[in-house]
Scaffold this motif. Structure first.
Motif, PDB file in Angstrom:
ATOM      1  N   GLN A 140      -1.290 -25.081  21.438  1.00  0.00           N
ATOM      2  CA  GLN A 140      -0.307 -24.545  22.376  1.00  0.00           C
ATOM      3  C   GLN A 140      -0.916 -24.006  23.665  1.00  0.00           C
ATOM      4  O   GLN A 140      -0.242 -23.984  24.698  1.00  0.00           O
ATOM      5  CB  GLN A 140       0.500 -23.432  21.699  1.00  0.00           C
ATOM      6  CG  GLN A 140       1.333 -23.924  20.525  1.00  0.00           C
ATOM      7  CD  GLN A 140       1.996 -22.789  19.764  1.00  0.00           C
ATOM      8  OE1 GLN A 140       1.903 -21.621  20.130  1.00  0.00           O
ATOM      9  NE2 GLN A 140       2.659 -23.136  18.658  1.00  0.00           N
ATOM     10  N   CYS A 141      -2.175 -23.562  23.611  1.00  0.00           N
ATOM     11  CA  CYS A 141      -2.785 -22.939  24.785  1.00  0.00           C
ATOM     12  C   CYS A 141      -3.692 -23.889  25.568  1.00  0.00           C
ATOM     13  O   CYS A 141      -3.837 -23.731  26.781  1.00  0.00           O
ATOM     14  CB  CYS A 141      -3.578 -21.707  24.379  1.00  0.00           C
ATOM     15  SG  CYS A 141      -2.591 -20.411  23.594  1.00  0.00           S
ATOM     16  N   LEU A 142      -4.305 -24.843  24.886  1.00  0.00           N
ATOM     17  CA  LEU A 142      -5.207 -25.762  25.584  1.00  0.00           C
ATOM     18  C   LEU A 142      -4.628 -27.163  25.703  1.00  0.00           C
ATOM     19  O   LEU A 142      -4.447 -27.682  26.810  1.00  0.00           O
ATOM     20  CB  LEU A 142      -6.562 -25.822  24.868  1.00  0.00           C
ATOM     21  CG  LEU A 142      -7.375 -24.516  24.762  1.00  0.00           C
ATOM     22  CD1 LEU A 142      -8.757 -24.812  24.195  1.00  0.00           C
ATOM     23  CD2 LEU A 142      -7.468 -23.812  26.091  1.00  0.00           C
ATOM     24  N   GLU A 143      -4.335 -27.789  24.567  1.00  0.00           N
ATOM     25  CA  GLU A 143      -3.899 -29.184  24.594  1.00  0.00           C
ATOM     26  C   GLU A 143      -2.593 -29.364  25.356  1.00  0.00           C
ATOM     27  O   GLU A 143      -2.436 -30.338  26.100  1.00  0.00           O
ATOM     28  CB  GLU A 143      -3.766 -29.709  23.162  1.00  0.00           C
ATOM     29  CG  GLU A 143      -5.103 -29.786  22.419  1.00  0.00           C
ATOM     30  CD  GLU A 143      -4.956 -30.213  20.967  1.00  0.00           C
ATOM     31  OE1 GLU A 143      -3.821 -30.566  20.563  1.00  0.00           O
ATOM     32  OE2 GLU A 143      -5.971 -30.194  20.239  1.00  0.00           O
ATOM     33  N   ASP A 144      -1.656 -28.436  25.204  1.00  0.00           N
ATOM     34  CA  ASP A 144      -0.372 -28.554  25.908  1.00  0.00           C
ATOM     35  C   ASP A 144      -0.522 -28.430  27.418  1.00  0.00           C
ATOM     36  O   ASP A 144       0.372 -28.824  28.177  1.00  0.00           O
ATOM     37  CB  ASP A 144       0.606 -27.495  25.406  1.00  0.00           C
ATOM     38  CG  ASP A 144       1.138 -27.805  24.011  1.00  0.00           C
ATOM     39  OD1 ASP A 144       0.779 -28.861  23.467  1.00  0.00           O
ATOM     40  OD2 ASP A 144       1.900 -26.982  23.461  1.00  0.00           O
ATOM     41  N   PHE A 145      -1.651 -27.856  27.879  1.00  0.00           N
ATOM     42  CA  PHE A 145      -1.859 -27.656  29.318  1.00  0.00           C
ATOM     43  C   PHE A 145      -3.055 -28.464  29.840  1.00  0.00           C
ATOM     44  O   PHE A 145      -3.508 -28.235  30.963  1.00  0.00           O
ATOM     45  CB  PHE A 145      -2.058 -26.165  29.614  1.00  0.00           C
ATOM     46  CG  PHE A 145      -0.829 -25.342  29.374  1.00  0.00           C
ATOM     47  CD1 PHE A 145       0.114 -25.142  30.375  1.00  0.00           C
ATOM     48  CD2 PHE A 145      -0.589 -24.785  28.132  1.00  0.00           C
ATOM     49  CE1 PHE A 145       1.257 -24.393  30.146  1.00  0.00           C
ATOM     50  CE2 PHE A 145       0.552 -24.023  27.889  1.00  0.00           C
ATOM     51  CZ  PHE A 145       1.489 -23.837  28.898  1.00  0.00           C
TER      52      PHE A 145
END
Length: 363
Positions: A140-145
């Motif tokens: 949610q914090c790295l891959e999504d962004f």
């Protein structure tokens, strides 16, 4: 619930009871006979003789000085928690081009937070070959962004005079030593450090409480009681947690038995069963069981030493295996629990007086 919403429930519950609360008060010492020495601006020096003490001081962040990164000392180098406070509570933007060192949960969350505030997060750099954060935070914090996660890398140089200008990163080998020729320079104005949390146990050490060399917290029994009778510990001062649910569970356990201790309803420890971490397990809490012959089932908190997608968790009584459980997707960033039946604890109490948790056949 968000963090503030979760905390608000406890604040409201506290306000409905006749409990004295002293804010802006610094505890200077806790003695073995449970005398608390504190100071504040209103009452000056305070000496409180307690019948029971619950240690809940939490933890602090490891800083740049603790990991000795070479380079200059410019502005823009902060711990992730400090940046979190500046952005979330004070309303200040700490930088525009950000690198995060360490993939703990706070670092991952701040990578996302800085992105949402309009900063460019150029990457999260992790010394180990795996992330130290929860899987959901990686997603949610790295891959999504689309924020890069650079595993088996570290920062070998900080550059800049008044303000941070760049960092030099390098790949590391199996011994965590930088590999010559793999260095690359990343321009940035902010470096956030998420390089570990340390239980805040100076008061505990001063009081003479036995500490666990792995967790950095107190050695406790199933009641969260430390080596000093009537002194209890819970939450991040005991061992660093990833979920607040476990903190709440431990605090209720400590509170129940602190109250029982004051009312003289808690039985004195007549015997003790040692709990230990074996192969593949980093640590276990509690580290001992008081009066195992009389207790009910025991919940044991533990962390694994390495990521494991498929393994077998085993509980041993000396050379005899008491129970085993198949486990999948274990990682050091996520705390796990196992319930050990009372009958097995009684069996161990009459034989080896030691229970060991191991992780076998790990893939």
């Amino acid at each position: 619930l968000t963090g503030p919403e979760y905390a608000e429930r406890f604040i409201e519950a506290l306000q409905g009871r006749h409990i004295d609360v002293m804010l802006d008060t610094m505890v200077l010492s806790v003695t073995p006979d449970k005398q608390v020495v504190a100071v504040n601006a209103q009452k000056g020096l305070l000496q409180i003789q307690a019948e029971a003490v619950i240690l809940a001081m939490g933890c602090r962040e490891r800083t740049r000085g603790a990991i000795s990164i070479p380079g200059t000392r410019p502005g823009g180098v902060l711990t992730a928690g400090a940046a979190q406070r500046f952005v979330n509570m004070e309303g200040y933007m700490v930088g525009r081009e950000v690198v995060v060192l360490g993939s703990g949960d706070i670092g991952l969350i701040m990578a996302r937070r800085m992105t949402l505030e309009g900063a460019k997060v150029k990457g999260v750099v992790e010394l180990l070959p795996y992330s130290g954060g929860l899987t959901r935070n990686i997603v949610q914090c790295l891959e999504d962004f689309n924020i890069p996660l650079l595993l088996s890398h570290t920062i070998v140089q900080i550059e800049g005079n008044q303000r941070l200008e760049s960092v030099v990163i390098s790949q590391v080998d199996e011994d965590k030593k930088p590999i010559e020729g793999t260095q690359q320079r990343i321009s940035c104005d902010t470096l956030l450090l998420s390089v570990g949390l340390i239980p805040e146990n100076e008061l505990s050490q001063q009081a003479g409480i036995q500490l666990d060399s792995v967790t950095g917290g107190a050695v406790v029994d199933q009641h969260m009681e430390t080596s000093i009778p009537g002194v209890f510990a819970c939450g991040n001062v005991l061992h660093v947690h990833d979920l607040v649910d476990w903190v709440t569970e431990e605090s209720r356990q400590a509170g129940r038995y602190a109250a029982a201790s004051i009312k003289k309803q808690a039985p004195a420890a007549k015997s003790c069963l040692q709990m230990s971490a074996g192969q593949g397990i980093r640590y276990v809490v509690p580290q001992q069981v008081s009066n195992p012959e009389e207790m009910k089932d025991l919940k044991v908190y533990f962390r694994v030493a390495q990521p494991c997608t498929k393994g077998e968790l085993q509980v041993w009584n000396g050379h005899e295996m008491l129970m085993s459980r198949k486990k999948t997707h274990l990682t050091p960033g996520e705390m796990e629990t196992i319930q050990i039946p009372a009958a097995m604890l009684r069996q161990a109490a009459y034989t080896s007086r030691k229970v060991t948790l191991t992780l076998q056949s790990c893939e």
